[in-house]
Scaffold this motif. Sequence first.
Motif, mmCIF file in Angstrom:
data_model
loop_
_atom_site.group_PDB
_atom_site.id
_atom_site.type_symbol
_atom_site.label_atom_id
_atom_site.label_comp_id
_atom_site.label_asym_id
_atom_site.label_seq_id
_atom_site.Cartn_x
_atom_site.Cartn_y
_atom_site.Cartn_z
ATOM 1 N N PHE A 1 -2.551 5.853 -13.950
ATOM 2 C CA PHE A 1 -2.063 4.927 -13.203
ATOM 3 C C PHE A 1 -3.045 4.372 -12.463
ATOM 4 C CE2 PHE A 1 -0.426 3.963 -9.002
ATOM 5 C CZ PHE A 1 0.635 2.919 -9.062
ATOM 6 N N PHE A 2 -4.136 5.043 -12.044
ATOM 7 C CA PHE A 2 -5.065 4.303 -11.107
ATOM 8 C C PHE A 2 -5.943 3.408 -11.742
ATOM 9 C CE2 PHE A 2 -9.256 4.486 -9.204
ATOM 10 C CZ PHE A 2 -9.320 4.290 -7.979
ATOM 11 N N LEU A 3 -6.319 3.690 -12.945
ATOM 12 C CA LEU A 3 -7.194 2.942 -13.800
ATOM 13 C C LEU A 3 -6.283 1.793 -14.290
ATOM 14 C CD1 LEU A 3 -8.994 5.585 -15.885
ATOM 15 C CD2 LEU A 3 -9.834 4.225 -14.034
ATOM 16 N N ALA A 4 -4.859 1.897 -14.487
ATOM 17 C CA ALA A 4 -4.189 0.667 -14.848
ATOM 18 C C ALA A 4 -4.181 -0.356 -13.803
ATOM 19 C CB ALA A 4 -2.851 1.050 -15.511
ATOM 20 N N SER A 5 -3.942 0.153 -12.569
ATOM 21 C CA SER A 5 -3.659 -0.539 -11.288
ATOM 22 C C SER A 5 -4.884 -1.398 -10.968
ATOM 23 C CB SER A 5 -3.176 0.292 -10.050
ATOM 24 O OG SER A 5 -4.005 1.145 -9.615
ATOM 25 N N ILE A 6 -6.013 -0.884 -11.093
ATOM 26 C CA ILE A 6 -7.337 -1.808 -10.782
ATOM 27 C C ILE A 6 -7.349 -3.114 -11.166
ATOM 28 C CG2 ILE A 6 -10.080 -1.711 -11.144
ATOM 29 C CD1 ILE A 6 -9.995 1.325 -10.847
ATOM 30 N N PRO A 7 -7.224 -3.364 -12.657
ATOM 31 C CA PRO A 7 -6.954 -4.803 -13.179
ATOM 32 C C PRO A 7 -6.159 -5.478 -12.299
ATOM 33 C CG PRO A 7 -7.375 -3.609 -15.040
ATOM 34 C CD PRO A 7 -7.139 -2.316 -13.616
ATOM 35 N N PHE A 8 -4.710 -4.920 -12.097
ATOM 36 C CA PHE A 8 -3.742 -5.535 -11.436
ATOM 37 C C PHE A 8 -4.112 -5.930 -10.031
ATOM 38 C CE2 PHE A 8 0.145 -5.573 -8.815
ATOM 39 C CZ PHE A 8 0.755 -6.698 -9.549
ATOM 40 N N LEU B 1 0.886 -1.210 0.167
ATOM 41 C CA LEU B 1 0.108 -0.045 -0.030
ATOM 42 C C LEU B 1 0.939 1.226 -0.083
ATOM 43 C CD1 LEU B 1 -2.758 1.141 0.194
ATOM 44 C CD2 LEU B 1 -2.766 1.200 2.431
ATOM 45 N N VAL B 2 1.816 1.064 0.723
ATOM 46 C CA VAL B 2 2.623 2.446 0.989
ATOM 47 C C VAL B 2 3.363 2.548 -0.626
ATOM 48 C CG1 VAL B 2 5.246 3.445 1.812
ATOM 49 C CG2 VAL B 2 3.240 2.340 3.294
ATOM 50 N N ILE B 3 3.982 1.460 -1.139
ATOM 51 C CA ILE B 3 4.603 1.699 -2.677
ATOM 52 C C ILE B 3 3.667 2.136 -3.406
ATOM 53 C CG2 ILE B 3 5.772 0.120 -4.393
ATOM 54 C CD1 ILE B 3 6.845 -1.460 -2.163
ATOM 55 N N TRP B 4 2.302 1.515 -3.485
ATOM 56 C CA TRP B 4 1.366 2.088 -4.509
ATOM 57 C C TRP B 4 1.123 3.386 -4.036
ATOM 58 C CZ3 TRP B 4 -3.706 3.847 -4.287
ATOM 59 C CH2 TRP B 4 -4.170 3.847 -5.458
ATOM 60 N N THR B 5 1.020 3.872 -3.032
ATOM 61 C CA THR B 5 0.643 5.434 -2.866
ATOM 62 C C THR B 5 1.831 6.314 -3.293
ATOM 63 O OG1 THR B 5 -0.725 4.614 -0.820
ATOM 64 C CG2 THR B 5 0.196 6.959 -1.039
ATOM 65 N N PHE B 6 3.132 6.032 -3.070
ATOM 66 C CA PHE B 6 3.989 6.707 -3.490
ATOM 67 C C PHE B 6 4.229 6.621 -5.218
ATOM 68 C CE2 PHE B 6 6.237 6.411 0.588
ATOM 69 C CZ PHE B 6 6.310 7.639 0.889
ATOM 70 N N LEU B 7 3.833 5.577 -5.887
ATOM 71 C CA LEU B 7 3.686 5.606 -7.086
ATOM 72 C C LEU B 7 2.523 6.350 -7.831
ATOM 73 C CD1 LEU B 7 4.644 1.759 -7.993
ATOM 74 C CD2 LEU B 7 5.944 3.792 -8.695
ATOM 75 N N LEU B 8 1.321 6.476 -7.050
ATOM 76 C CA LEU B 8 0.293 7.132 -7.499
ATOM 77 C C LEU B 8 0.740 8.625 -7.331
ATOM 78 C CD1 LEU B 8 -2.634 7.227 -8.331
ATOM 79 C CD2 LEU B 8 -3.291 7.184 -5.901
ATOM 80 N N LEU B 9 1.421 9.128 -6.404
ATOM 81 C CA LEU B 9 1.752 10.584 -6.045
ATOM 82 C C LEU B 9 2.794 10.853 -7.054
ATOM 83 C CD1 LEU B 9 2.114 10.560 -2.279
ATOM 84 C CD2 LEU B 9 0.392 11.688 -3.748
ATOM 85 N N PHE B 10 3.850 9.822 -7.359
ATOM 86 C CA PHE B 10 4.610 10.103 -8.434
ATOM 87 C C PHE B 10 3.936 10.509 -10.009
ATOM 88 C CE2 PHE B 10 7.285 8.512 -12.080
ATOM 89 C CZ PHE B 10 8.533 9.268 -12.025
ATOM 90 N N PHE B 11 3.039 9.494 -10.142
ATOM 91 C CA PHE B 11 2.423 9.712 -11.588
ATOM 92 C C PHE B 11 1.406 10.818 -11.329
ATOM 93 C CE2 PHE B 11 3.914 5.143 -12.125
ATOM 94 C CZ PHE B 11 4.383 5.395 -13.522
ATOM 95 N N ALA B 12 0.910 11.178 -10.244
ATOM 96 C CA ALA B 12 0.117 12.294 -10.305
ATOM 97 C C ALA B 12 0.770 13.459 -10.469
ATOM 98 C CB ALA B 12 -0.842 12.283 -9.195
ATOM 99 N N SER C 1 -5.477 -10.220 -6.096
ATOM 100 C CA SER C 1 -6.505 -10.639 -4.894
ATOM 101 C C SER C 1 -6.919 -11.845 -5.242
ATOM 102 C CB SER C 1 -7.478 -9.571 -4.716
ATOM 103 O OG SER C 1 -8.481 -9.728 -5.990
ATOM 104 N N MET C 2 -7.120 -12.181 -6.616
ATOM 105 C CA MET C 2 -7.568 -13.810 -7.124
ATOM 106 C C MET C 2 -6.244 -14.721 -7.005
ATOM 107 S SD MET C 2 -10.185 -13.636 -10.041
ATOM 108 C CE MET C 2 -9.585 -11.783 -11.165
ATOM 109 N N GLU C 3 -5.140 -14.386 -6.968
ATOM 110 C CA GLU C 3 -4.060 -15.314 -7.041
ATOM 111 C C GLU C 3 -3.561 -15.463 -5.557
ATOM 112 O OE1 GLU C 3 -1.660 -16.749 -9.290
ATOM 113 O OE2 GLU C 3 -3.380 -16.072 -10.425
ATOM 114 N N GLU C 4 -4.122 -14.713 -4.656
ATOM 115 C CA GLU C 4 -3.707 -15.132 -3.271
ATOM 116 C C GLU C 4 -3.987 -16.261 -2.389
ATOM 117 O OE1 GLU C 4 -4.012 -12.035 0.543
ATOM 118 O OE2 GLU C 4 -3.339 -11.299 -1.387
ATOM 119 N N TYR C 5 -5.361 -16.234 -2.716
ATOM 120 C CA TYR C 5 -6.015 -17.448 -2.233
ATOM 121 C C TYR C 5 -6.440 -18.599 -3.077
ATOM 122 C CZ TYR C 5 -9.821 -20.215 0.454
ATOM 123 O OH TYR C 5 -10.434 -21.033 0.873
ATOM 124 N N LYS C 6 -6.119 -19.693 -2.960
ATOM 125 C CA LYS C 6 -6.375 -20.885 -3.748
ATOM 126 C C LYS C 6 -7.214 -21.934 -2.817
ATOM 127 C CE LYS C 6 -3.548 -19.901 -7.089
ATOM 128 N NZ LYS C 6 -4.301 -19.592 -8.465
#
Length: 147
Positions: free
Chosen positions: A89-96, A70-81, A101-106
């Motif tokens: 960046f925000f719209l591209a990060s949503i599918p990721f 979350l901290v890394i994502w926030t810094f990247l969002l601020l950088f791109f903003a 979140s689907m990969e985390e739980y099997k």
Amino acid sequence: MSDGSDKEEDPPHLARYREYKRRQEAKRQQKSKPTTSPPSSSPTTPPSEQYYSLPEHLINHRLTPLLLKLVIWTFLLLFFAHHEFGSVFFLASIPFIVWQSMEEYKRGPRELSAYSVFNQNLERLDGTFTSEQWEKELRYGPASVMK
């Protein structure tokens, strides 16, 4: 009652941390004994093991990686903003984020999905409300579906 013989193994990072603490305690006990030989010139804590000096509750905590992401994502969002690409960046990060979140739980091999189409033989969970059940209730009353 469990007699402790079926104890689960610790995760590797926790086992290394406990081994490190055991060695530190042994060194402390060795220092407290009077010795006639000069101390060794090796460092007390190798740099590779300095990470394991963190408290156990932080090493074995599930939120630590999430907070880091979350901290890394926030810094990247601020950088791109700052460079006027924040919305891209925000719209591209949503599918990721959805994909991660689907990969985390099997599911386990015998664990049923809430959606019967993903289960073997289309097996339903107990208590699932189906259209067949609803139709029977409408035609014959609620007592028709009681087991």
